[in-house]
Motif scaffolding. Sequence first.
Motif, PDB file in Angstrom:
ATOM      1  N   ASP A 259       0.977  -1.376   0.341  1.00  0.00           N
ATOM      2  CA  ASP A 259       0.158  -0.362   0.102  1.00  0.00           C
ATOM      3  C   ASP A 259       0.529   1.111  -0.281  1.00  0.00           C
ATOM      4  O   ASP A 259       0.583   1.971  -0.544  1.00  0.00           O
ATOM      5  CB  ASP A 259      -0.768   0.173   0.721  1.00  0.00           C
ATOM      6  CG  ASP A 259      -2.320  -0.846   1.137  1.00  0.00           C
ATOM      7  OD1 ASP A 259      -1.793  -1.329  -0.216  1.00  0.00           O
ATOM      8  OD2 ASP A 259      -2.088  -1.754   1.917  1.00  0.00           O
TER       9      ASP A 259
ATOM     10  N   HIS B 268      -2.844  -4.178  -8.205  1.00  0.00           N
ATOM     11  CA  HIS B 268      -3.252  -3.179  -7.889  1.00  0.00           C
ATOM     12  C   HIS B 268      -2.494  -2.392  -7.461  1.00  0.00           C
ATOM     13  O   HIS B 268      -2.605  -1.494  -8.076  1.00  0.00           O
ATOM     14  CB  HIS B 268      -3.959  -3.370  -6.741  1.00  0.00           C
ATOM     15  CG  HIS B 268      -5.544  -3.781  -6.961  1.00  0.00           C
ATOM     16  ND1 HIS B 268      -6.562  -4.177  -6.138  1.00  0.00           N
ATOM     17  CD2 HIS B 268      -5.900  -3.914  -8.208  1.00  0.00           C
ATOM     18  CE1 HIS B 268      -7.783  -4.313  -7.573  1.00  0.00           C
ATOM     19  NE2 HIS B 268      -7.360  -4.663  -7.827  1.00  0.00           N
TER      20      HIS B 268
ATOM     21  N   ILE C  94      -3.644   0.589 -10.857  1.00  0.00           N
ATOM     22  CA  ILE C  94      -5.013   0.550  -9.637  1.00  0.00           C
ATOM     23  C   ILE C  94      -5.003   1.730  -8.419  1.00  0.00           C
ATOM     24  O   ILE C  94      -5.565   2.737  -8.746  1.00  0.00           O
ATOM     25  CB  ILE C  94      -6.065  -0.761  -9.137  1.00  0.00           C
ATOM     26  CG1 ILE C  94      -6.227  -1.331 -10.787  1.00  0.00           C
ATOM     27  CG2 ILE C  94      -7.229   0.243  -8.653  1.00  0.00           C
ATOM     28  CD1 ILE C  94      -6.848  -2.863 -10.592  1.00  0.00           C
ATOM     29  N   ASN C  95      -3.661   1.504  -7.926  1.00  0.00           N
ATOM     30  CA  ASN C  95      -3.864   1.718  -6.802  1.00  0.00           C
ATOM     31  C   ASN C  95      -2.403   3.572  -7.333  1.00  0.00           C
ATOM     32  O   ASN C  95      -3.527   4.555  -7.094  1.00  0.00           O
ATOM     33  CB  ASN C  95      -2.396   1.335  -6.094  1.00  0.00           C
ATOM     34  CG  ASN C  95      -2.794   0.825  -5.688  1.00  0.00           C
ATOM     35  OD1 ASN C  95      -4.117   0.042  -6.105  1.00  0.00           O
ATOM     36  ND2 ASN C  95      -2.420  -0.614  -4.509  1.00  0.00           N
ATOM     37  N   GLU C  96      -2.454   4.030  -8.440  1.00  0.00           N
ATOM     38  CA  GLU C  96      -1.796   4.694  -8.543  1.00  0.00           C
ATOM     39  C   GLU C  96      -2.714   5.317  -9.050  1.00  0.00           C
ATOM     40  O   GLU C  96      -3.201   6.979  -9.331  1.00  0.00           O
ATOM     41  CB  GLU C  96      -0.586   4.922 -10.214  1.00  0.00           C
ATOM     42  CG  GLU C  96       0.605   4.060  -9.445  1.00  0.00           C
ATOM     43  CD  GLU C  96       1.833   3.280 -10.607  1.00  0.00           C
ATOM     44  OE1 GLU C  96       2.873   2.861 -10.180  1.00  0.00           O
ATOM     45  OE2 GLU C  96       1.042   3.034 -11.328  1.00  0.00           O
TER      46      GLU C  96
ATOM     47  N   PHE D 161     -13.458  -1.793  -8.491  1.00  0.00           N
ATOM     48  CA  PHE D 161     -11.398  -2.861  -8.518  1.00  0.00           C
ATOM     49  C   PHE D 161     -12.149  -3.842  -6.257  1.00  0.00           C
ATOM     50  O   PHE D 161     -10.612  -4.422  -6.978  1.00  0.00           O
ATOM     51  CB  PHE D 161     -10.710  -1.763  -8.266  1.00  0.00           C
ATOM     52  CG  PHE D 161     -10.542  -2.261 -10.564  1.00  0.00           C
ATOM     53  CD1 PHE D 161     -10.476  -3.294 -11.233  1.00  0.00           C
ATOM     54  CD2 PHE D 161     -10.612  -0.688 -10.349  1.00  0.00           C
ATOM     55  CE1 PHE D 161     -10.695  -2.104 -12.728  1.00  0.00           C
ATOM     56  CE2 PHE D 161     -10.768  -0.282 -12.106  1.00  0.00           C
ATOM     57  CZ  PHE D 161     -10.882  -0.676 -12.598  1.00  0.00           C
ATOM     58  N   LYS D 162     -12.658  -3.422  -6.055  1.00  0.00           N
ATOM     59  CA  LYS D 162     -12.627  -3.823  -4.920  1.00  0.00           C
ATOM     60  C   LYS D 162     -11.612  -3.786  -3.893  1.00  0.00           C
ATOM     61  O   LYS D 162     -11.271  -4.476  -4.252  1.00  0.00           O
ATOM     62  CB  LYS D 162     -13.452  -5.246  -5.207  1.00  0.00           C
ATOM     63  CG  LYS D 162     -14.748  -5.477  -5.550  1.00  0.00           C
ATOM     64  CD  LYS D 162     -15.109  -7.073  -4.834  1.00  0.00           C
ATOM     65  CE  LYS D 162     -16.485  -7.618  -5.882  1.00  0.00           C
ATOM     66  NZ  LYS D 162     -16.313  -7.119  -7.242  1.00  0.00           N
ATOM     67  N   VAL D 163     -11.155  -2.116  -4.274  1.00  0.00           N
ATOM     68  CA  VAL D 163     -10.082  -1.685  -3.354  1.00  0.00           C
ATOM     69  C   VAL D 163     -10.185  -2.450  -1.267  1.00  0.00           C
ATOM     70  O   VAL D 163     -10.860  -1.726  -1.233  1.00  0.00           O
ATOM     71  CB  VAL D 163      -8.930  -0.688  -3.915  1.00  0.00           C
ATOM     72  CG1 VAL D 163      -8.292  -0.177  -3.102  1.00  0.00           C
ATOM     73  CG2 VAL D 163      -8.772  -0.739  -5.090  1.00  0.00           C
TER      74      VAL D 163
ATOM     75  N   LYS E  33      -8.072   0.057   4.339  1.00  0.00           N
ATOM     76  CA  LYS E  33      -6.653  -0.614   4.177  1.00  0.00           C
ATOM     77  C   LYS E  33      -6.057   0.490   3.194  1.00  0.00           C
ATOM     78  O   LYS E  33      -5.701   1.450   3.089  1.00  0.00           O
ATOM     79  CB  LYS E  33      -6.491  -1.135   4.645  1.00  0.00           C
ATOM     80  CG  LYS E  33      -6.392  -1.870   5.432  1.00  0.00           C
ATOM     81  CD  LYS E  33      -5.644  -3.224   6.445  1.00  0.00           C
ATOM     82  CE  LYS E  33      -5.390  -3.156   7.938  1.00  0.00           C
ATOM     83  NZ  LYS E  33      -4.758  -4.889   8.042  1.00  0.00           N
ATOM     84  N   THR E  34      -6.377  -0.390   1.547  1.00  0.00           N
ATOM     85  CA  THR E  34      -4.863   0.183   0.727  1.00  0.00           C
ATOM     86  C   THR E  34      -5.798   1.689   0.656  1.00  0.00           C
ATOM     87  O   THR E  34      -4.931   2.183  -0.047  1.00  0.00           O
ATOM     88  CB  THR E  34      -5.557  -0.821  -0.473  1.00  0.00           C
ATOM     89  OG1 THR E  34      -5.084  -2.020   0.041  1.00  0.00           O
ATOM     90  CG2 THR E  34      -4.356  -0.330  -1.627  1.00  0.00           C
TER      91      THR E  34
ATOM     92  N   TRP F 173      -4.423   4.012   2.928  1.00  0.00           N
ATOM     93  CA  TRP F 173      -3.504   4.435   2.699  1.00  0.00           C
ATOM     94  C   TRP F 173      -2.470   5.444   1.195  1.00  0.00           C
ATOM     95  O   TRP F 173      -2.393   6.276   1.637  1.00  0.00           O
ATOM     96  CB  TRP F 173      -2.307   3.170   2.652  1.00  0.00           C
ATOM     97  CG  TRP F 173      -1.676   2.564   3.607  1.00  0.00           C
ATOM     98  CD1 TRP F 173      -2.108   1.635   4.110  1.00  0.00           C
ATOM     99  CD2 TRP F 173      -0.583   3.001   4.672  1.00  0.00           C
ATOM    100  NE1 TRP F 173      -1.646   1.201   5.579  1.00  0.00           N
ATOM    101  CE2 TRP F 173      -0.150   2.254   5.635  1.00  0.00           C
ATOM    102  CE3 TRP F 173       0.413   4.124   3.493  1.00  0.00           C
ATOM    103  CZ2 TRP F 173       0.910   2.718   6.045  1.00  0.00           C
ATOM    104  CZ3 TRP F 173       1.239   4.631   5.060  1.00  0.00           C
ATOM    105  CH2 TRP F 173       1.385   3.206   5.586  1.00  0.00           C
TER     106      TRP F 173
ATOM    107  N   ARG G 254      -1.025   8.462   1.099  1.00  0.00           N
ATOM    108  CA  ARG G 254       0.213   9.708   0.943  1.00  0.00           C
ATOM    109  C   ARG G 254       0.065  10.519  -0.389  1.00  0.00           C
ATOM    110  O   ARG G 254       0.545  11.415  -0.253  1.00  0.00           O
ATOM    111  CB  ARG G 254       0.537   7.613  -0.219  1.00  0.00           C
ATOM    112  CG  ARG G 254       1.418   7.384   0.942  1.00  0.00           C
ATOM    113  CD  ARG G 254       2.101   6.717   0.456  1.00  0.00           C
ATOM    114  NE  ARG G 254       1.268   5.146  -0.780  1.00  0.00           N
ATOM    115  CZ  ARG G 254       1.516   5.278  -1.737  1.00  0.00           C
ATOM    116  NH1 ARG G 254       2.576   5.579  -2.353  1.00  0.00           N
ATOM    117  NH2 ARG G 254       0.375   4.180  -2.583  1.00  0.00           N
TER     118      ARG G 254
END
Lengths: 654, 824
Positions: A413, A449, B680-682, B703-705, B708-709, B712, B716
């Motif tokens: 993460d 991801h 996806i996170n980016e 995307f069912k993140v 927690k992710t 974070w 950030r």
Amino acid sequence: MAPHASLNTSDISEKARRDLLQLLEGVRGKKNLVLEKALAGPLNLLVKFSTLQEYGVDKPFFLENDNVDSSQRNIVFLVRGEKAKTVMAVANQIKRLRNKGQIDHEFSIFWVPRRTMVSDQILEEAGVLGEANVTECPLYFIPLAEDLLSLELDDCLSDLYLRKDPTSVYLSAKALMLLQQKHGVFPRIIGKGDNAKRLADLLIRMRTELTASESSNGGGTSFLGLTPSSSIDSLIIIDREVDFPTVLLTQLTYEGLIDEVFGIQANQTEVDSSIVGAAPQQPSQNAGSASVAPQALKRKIAIDSKDTLYNTLSDSNFAIVGNLLNKVARRLQSSYESRQIASKSTAELREFVAKLPGYQAEQASLKLHTSLAEEIIKHTRSELFTRPLEVQQNIMSGADPTTQHDTIEELIDRAIPLSTILRLLCLESCTNAGMRAKDLENFKRAVLHGYGQQHLLTLSSLEKMGLLTTRSSGLGGAAAKPGSVTNYTSVRRSLRLWDDEVNEADPNDISYVFSGYASLSVRLVQSIVQKHYLAALVRPAGQQAAAAAQGWRLFEDAAKNIRGATFDETQTGEEKAVKARQMLNGAGHADSGKTVVVFFLGGVCRAEIAALRFVAKKLAEGGGKRLLICTTAIVKGDGVVGAAIETGRFGTGV
Amino acid sequence: MSKPTANWEKVGDRFYRKVQLYTAVFDQDLELENYIVVGAPYSGAVAIYRDEEKLHSYRGTQAAKSSIDIYSCAGKLIRRINWDKGSIKGLGWSEDEKLLVVTEDGTVRCYFDLQGDFVPFTLGHGAEEYGVQSCRFWSSGFVALLGNNHLISVSRYDEPRPKLLAIPPTDPVVSWSIIPPAYSLSRSVEAILAIGKTVYVVDATDAEDRELPAGPFRHISVSPKGEFLAFYTEDGKVWVVSGDWTEKLSEYDSRAKTVPRDMQWCGSNAVALAWEDEVHLVGPKGAATKFYYDAWVHLIADMDGIRLLTNDICEYIQKVPDVTEEVFRLGSTSPAPVLLEAAEQLEKKSPKADDLIQLIRLNLAEAVDTCVKAAGHEFNIHWQKQLLKAASFGKSVLDLYNSDDFVDMCETLRVLNAVRFYEIGLPLSYDQFKRLTPDKLIERLINRHEYFLALRISDYLHLPTDKIYVRWASQKVRVSTEDEESICRLIVQKLHGKQGVSFEEIARSAYDEGRARLATELLNYEPRAGKQVPLLLGMKEDTIALDKAIESGDTDLIFHVLLHLRKKLPLAGFFRTINSRPVATALVESTALHQDPELLKDLYYQDDRRLDGSNLLISEALNQLDTNSRIEKLKLAAKLLQDSRDHTLQFKAIDETQRLLKMQDAFEKDLGPGFAGLSINETMFKLIKLGNMKRAQKVQSEFKVTEKTYWWIRLRALVVKRDWNELEEISKTRKSPIGWEPFFNEILSAGNTRLASNFIPKCTTLPVSDRIEMWVKCGLVVKAGEEALKAKDRNSLEVLKSKATGSAVHEIDRMIGQLSSPRR
């Protein structure tokens, strides 16, 4: 060194240099040299650029840049001919130059280390074979240090484990055959791992083939050459596949950390000049670099045993490097001062002045290493370093890996570099015979991801390499074939892979290099060359074994629990010749001064080298054998997973 | 015993000797005068061919069949090559005893083994049109003169490349010769043509008139090392000119009315002129001697002398070697003859032996050396023995003498005498032997099928014998009429345990002979797997070749076979072949990855390796330039996997990728570029950074993140954006899935201590000491003190006190006071 030190690495580099220069000399007049990038490092180790110039090299080019020009009539290619891709590149450049057609070029191609039939075929199809003088430059082992030979096959890891391309096994066998031809047959070949077995088989086959092609004249040198060697004790082959975890761990020796933080290529590291100061004051440090790019903000620093200070530091655990540096600084300071006071008579003064350059060099080196160490400390203090290290230590000490999952997820993460994450995941998978299917799936999703969908390919490559796998659904060991996976729980005990009372400052066991974990690969070597020591370590109170145990004796069970084939072959010669040899060398002291060649197929990391040197030191203290480390290439964890990482991205616009 | 000087002749101040090598050479019926006779260098074989321009008596149809006959010097017929290929215009030998036959139409046959096997090639360059007139040969090549005076040179026979030399004038050529490239100034072959009254020198680039107007020259001859040229003028004179044309060295008037048939150099110091039965030997300064024969005589020049051949005899004329002259010349004053004399006296048990030795005591070593060398040059076995005996006697007297030369010479002489024996017929002189080298001598013996002698000599001289065995076996395979099994057995039996024997070569000749089964059988005995491969490929035993290549472990070889197979077999067959061989498959895969992805696709399809196939499509998708084509490729990749249950994760991920790409496309339209290619996170990170919380949340749910992710990422992104307000808002929420410590750390490292401190009280799960540390990091020592006070941690307070400055010191003091008071 030892009086029996007939196996000398400097001979090898000397021969390689001679071969190369002779080839260059064969091309009359000035010439442009086109190099494969991967060969620049080894070349630099062998000859200085100024020497190349003496031999008529005008300008060096990199093959990959495809920019060789027509400034010289002679053009020399120095490239590896094993891969069709490089051969094609050579063919295309020759065609390009020819089509420009201003000058009638004279092309020479030196294939390293051998001319291949495929290269001929490809060149012929491209219609350039007739125009180039094709020769081979038998550059196999490159000595990186007195006890370290490397083939410098950078792609070896991905070739061998991802693509299952055994070229590097064959080249290794060739290289080892050359050693055998010079110093005699390895009396014993011991090893672990499927590819290692393949290599051993190949060596034995090559020996018979060589005997077959030898001419049957009596008394030739070659005839004696193929009898068991009197200076080499045995060859130990360790397949990297047997012990991936060791290279996946963060190396904690000074040299290891330099490699992790800055990267070392052929004994050279490139450091930002803001850290170590620009202007290379010593010509020896920078001359001979074959780089075409002008000196940028990076500075190249030679990392090798010529630097005495570095010698004392390189294999120490980083925890004590600061202290060591301090000590040296103080010693330099005091000796400098005492000299100044003591220098009264002219004789003393002269002596002092004579030593001055030495002091200056040491001072410079001290300054350099202090700044390097500071930079590394900065790095090791960051969470990016400590958190993964924590996970590694926990996994290696045998803690339940699932307790680490939260940390790993958090690190994902936080978007720390992918290679670090993959190292951790692979580490867990390797030490626990795979991951639980569900955990693995979660992590895969998280990686995709976090780092991009293209890593679907990365993950599947890792799986192919056997680094990141699902635990087989069977009930543990019973269902799995013996020797297909390593059972760490049992091996950790039987080879004592974890050492809680590690002493980094004054090491008493190889576990110091990883601050606790004693690498499996080195333990395997120890189980062959240091049986007493290891047996005592594992079973302190246990009965002592028979004295003359050889091969895998005493540790067969441990070896059985490790993946890959286990083998132990002896190579004998004709009795007469063997006896003659013994007569010549005088019987008696069987072991002393003999060399054990340890070959790492697929690469070795610097921390392992440090550990092996530690073992060698202990052996030398006992007046026993020497160790010579050979490998296909020097690797580190980032490189291992890097072999799998897909570099392409969706969206080239970014 | 005849005296050793009996056959010496004085020419000027030099001695020449004529050694009779063999008698009764040719059949008396053979009309040698009607034949062209050429001999190979180094006393090699002699080829004769009936000269077509001469008349010959009709002897019935049998004899009319023309042939090239190869004889040894002793007249033993080695091989008869029947010839019906037209008129021969050039017959010559190369240094390694290859017989070259050049016909009028420019076809050249190179007979390489004395046994009738040949390699043909043609000269081209108009040879067919104008016809070859004549040829001149040197050690490794030849020059052909065409009807139009063009010259074509061939400088090697393994890869012959006929080259046209510069064009000389077209007037008739009276005579001509060549200077071999090794000895010419230009380092390429030069031809010397006598045209009209003068001489032209022709090399690769120009034809130059040497302006030597004393012609026409009827004969031209070049000495073996090219240092002298000899010309025979119209008026019967011999001129010798130095090789650089600067000096005329001597002139000799033969006073002959007829032009000699042949003129050749005898070594580098005399010229031999031959008429039908008369030979003049012309030494330096025009001195000469004459020999008369009772039959037609042919000259065969060699590097250090000349062979004379008549029906009856084969003779060898050479200048007497210096050492021999020193030993045997009458009135020689050097110590060597004295030593020889002493040895003779010793045989007679005469005390004079010792007197003589004492006489030359000082020069004894030199005398021994001379005797040893002279022995080498001696053809007569008796005198060889005498000289060696003398040397042996001499060195026994010496205290210290290195006998290596002596031993070498004994060995060499044994070999020389063996091959000079008339059944072998190789009358090598010592110098020729040294130049030829023992290896080549063995080669010559093998070509003559003298296997046994070759073996014995090889053993004797410690040379490799494997080749002899191989050649023997190859010959056996070729000519033997026995059934294949017994041949194989015989060969294996003989060659068993011999090192270095290449069964591959034997098998190859068996295969060439059409005995495929025997070849396969023999090939099994070849220990080097790699060696077998090329032949197996040639024999079309493709799969065996592949297996052997794999066995050898040499990937290059495997590749080679694979490339071959790939070209030859249809795709399906190719895949079938590699399918069962994992190494081959791996190699095909790794090369095809870069060069031929289509092949790889087919391979994966055929093997039903869906995952690999889909991965390949994904990497293709990566290389596409726009989203739509990427998605197309991904769809294909997904399609491969949709039926498979093992790859659901993969399948889903591909699906996700497509959706992500589409979403990113949409974002780019609305929010500007930079989304394509992000993970996806980016993507969420970027959205939050741009302040698009809603869309970020949409991505999260799509995307069912996990929460927690998401937290974070939001943290950030907000920190990077320096969106302190938003963060402060978050600090008011009650719970965080990732705890509050990350907030503190991230914000602190961004430098906002005020906001960071907001989160300290929320980190309730952490131990007190950590919280104290956190406060300190924010520079709030007093707060830290309060924390410590709450936990009643006096020690920490003491530590804090040392860190505190200004009023904080008092505060801490107060707290310490508070802590201590209740206890009292």
